[in-house]
Design a protein around this motif. Sequence first.
Motif, PDB file in Angstrom:
ATOM      1  N   ARG A  90       0.847  -1.198   0.000  1.00 18.15           N
ATOM      2  CA  ARG A  90       0.000   0.000   0.000  1.00 18.15           C
ATOM      3  C   ARG A  90       0.883   1.250   0.000  1.00 18.15           C
ATOM      4  NH1 ARG A  90      -4.983   0.025   1.558  1.00 18.15           N
ATOM      5  NH2 ARG A  90      -4.732   1.627   3.163  1.00 18.15           N
ATOM      6  N   VAL A  91       0.628   2.135  -0.963  1.00 22.55           N
ATOM      7  CA  VAL A  91       1.487   3.288  -1.185  1.00 22.55           C
ATOM      8  C   VAL A  91       0.691   4.578  -1.022  1.00 22.55           C
ATOM      9  CG1 VAL A  91       3.061   4.440  -2.788  1.00 22.55           C
ATOM     10  CG2 VAL A  91       2.859   1.933  -2.820  1.00 22.55           C
ATOM     11  N   LEU A  92       1.198   5.475  -0.194  1.00 24.52           N
ATOM     12  CA  LEU A  92       0.635   6.815  -0.052  1.00 24.52           C
ATOM     13  C   LEU A  92       1.513   7.786  -0.824  1.00 24.52           C
ATOM     14  CD1 LEU A  92      -1.209   8.970   1.236  1.00 24.52           C
ATOM     15  CD2 LEU A  92       0.285   8.922   3.240  1.00 24.52           C
ATOM     16  N   ALA A 150      -1.102  12.348  -9.935  1.00 27.16           N
ATOM     17  CA  ALA A 150      -1.893  11.475 -10.805  1.00 27.16           C
ATOM     18  C   ALA A 150      -0.992  10.542 -11.595  1.00 27.16           C
ATOM     19  CB  ALA A 150      -2.737  12.323 -11.763  1.00 27.16           C
ATOM     20  N   GLY A 151       0.137  11.068 -12.069  1.00 31.15           N
ATOM     21  CA  GLY A 151       1.062  10.231 -12.820  1.00 31.15           C
ATOM     22  C   GLY A 151       1.649   9.121 -11.971  1.00 31.15           C
ATOM     23  N   VAL A 178       1.745   3.356 -10.131  1.00 33.59           N
ATOM     24  CA  VAL A 178       1.655   2.417  -9.008  1.00 33.59           C
ATOM     25  C   VAL A 178       0.470   1.468  -9.175  1.00 33.59           C
ATOM     26  CG1 VAL A 178       1.202   2.234  -6.525  1.00 33.59           C
ATOM     27  CG2 VAL A 178       2.859   3.909  -7.378  1.00 33.59           C
ATOM     28  N   ASP A 179      -0.692   2.019  -9.502  1.00 40.45           N
ATOM     29  CA  ASP A 179      -1.899   1.198  -9.581  1.00 40.45           C
ATOM     30  C   ASP A 179      -1.869   0.202 -10.741  1.00 40.45           C
ATOM     31  OD1 ASP A 179      -3.536   1.569  -7.417  1.00 40.45           O
ATOM     32  OD2 ASP A 179      -4.551   3.323  -8.237  1.00 40.45           O
ATOM     33  N   GLU A 225      -0.613  -0.949  -4.657  1.00 41.08           N
ATOM     34  CA  GLU A 225      -1.873  -0.224  -4.755  1.00 41.08           C
ATOM     35  C   GLU A 225      -1.752   1.117  -4.062  1.00 41.08           C
ATOM     36  OE1 GLU A 225      -4.880  -2.597  -2.892  1.00 41.08           O
ATOM     37  OE2 GLU A 225      -4.445  -1.826  -0.884  1.00 41.08           O
ATOM     38  N   VAL A 226      -2.469   2.111  -4.555  1.00 44.49           N
ATOM     39  CA  VAL A 226      -2.456   3.447  -3.963  1.00 44.49           C
ATOM     40  C   VAL A 226      -3.398   3.462  -2.771  1.00 44.49           C
ATOM     41  CG1 VAL A 226      -2.976   5.883  -4.315  1.00 44.49           C
ATOM     42  CG2 VAL A 226      -1.866   4.572  -6.142  1.00 44.49           C
TER      43      VAL A 226
END
Length: 219
Positions: free
Chosen positions: A6-8, A18-19, A24-25, A31-32
Amino acid sequence: MSTPVRVLICDDQAMIRAGLATIVDAQPDLEVAGECGDGRAAVDLAREVRPDVVVMDVRIPVMDGIEATRLLAGAGVEHPVKVLVVTTFNLDEYVYEALRAGASGFLLKDAPPDRLLHGIRTVAQGAALLDPDVTRRLVGRYAARIRPVGGPAGNLPLTPRETEVLRLVADGLSNGEIAAALVISPETVKTFVSRILTKLDLRDRVQAVVFAYRHGLVT
């Protein structure tokens, strides 16, 4: 399947966020977990969504990325979060301050997407991401700042071989390079590094580098 990392993502430019989120997604193992545009929001959101890794810009409003990193990953934090600093500023001062604040890695925004993804995965696994050349230049430049706080090297709870490995880590050598220098296997080096981190209560190789300089193991 294993749970995705899980990435913040924290960046004050919506287009950059957004990029990064899109990159990542698109990965099945990532996953964001959330997005935000300032350091204060990053700290608050991280405590809410509990990400595995925070991708953190340095120059962001309200609270800069260095202070946010300190609150998320610094010494004394009860539930530290791994932070990967990604910035346009290729300045040793930023690298030094980010790593001292507790960041596990440092990348420039012009790095290709595969390097960013590698960085996220590396940091998520508990390793540090810092190019050996950057390590040597960075710690060499700031050695005078970070060395005085430690005690004599002779008091360290390390065997002679572990001390030798720590010195080579501080010189910026990879596990493979250390293995070649000491004529041992990379797996053995990995075991030594793990023991060193455990004995010295260090989080990763970056902290080991700073520790070595603080205790005068590297000149």
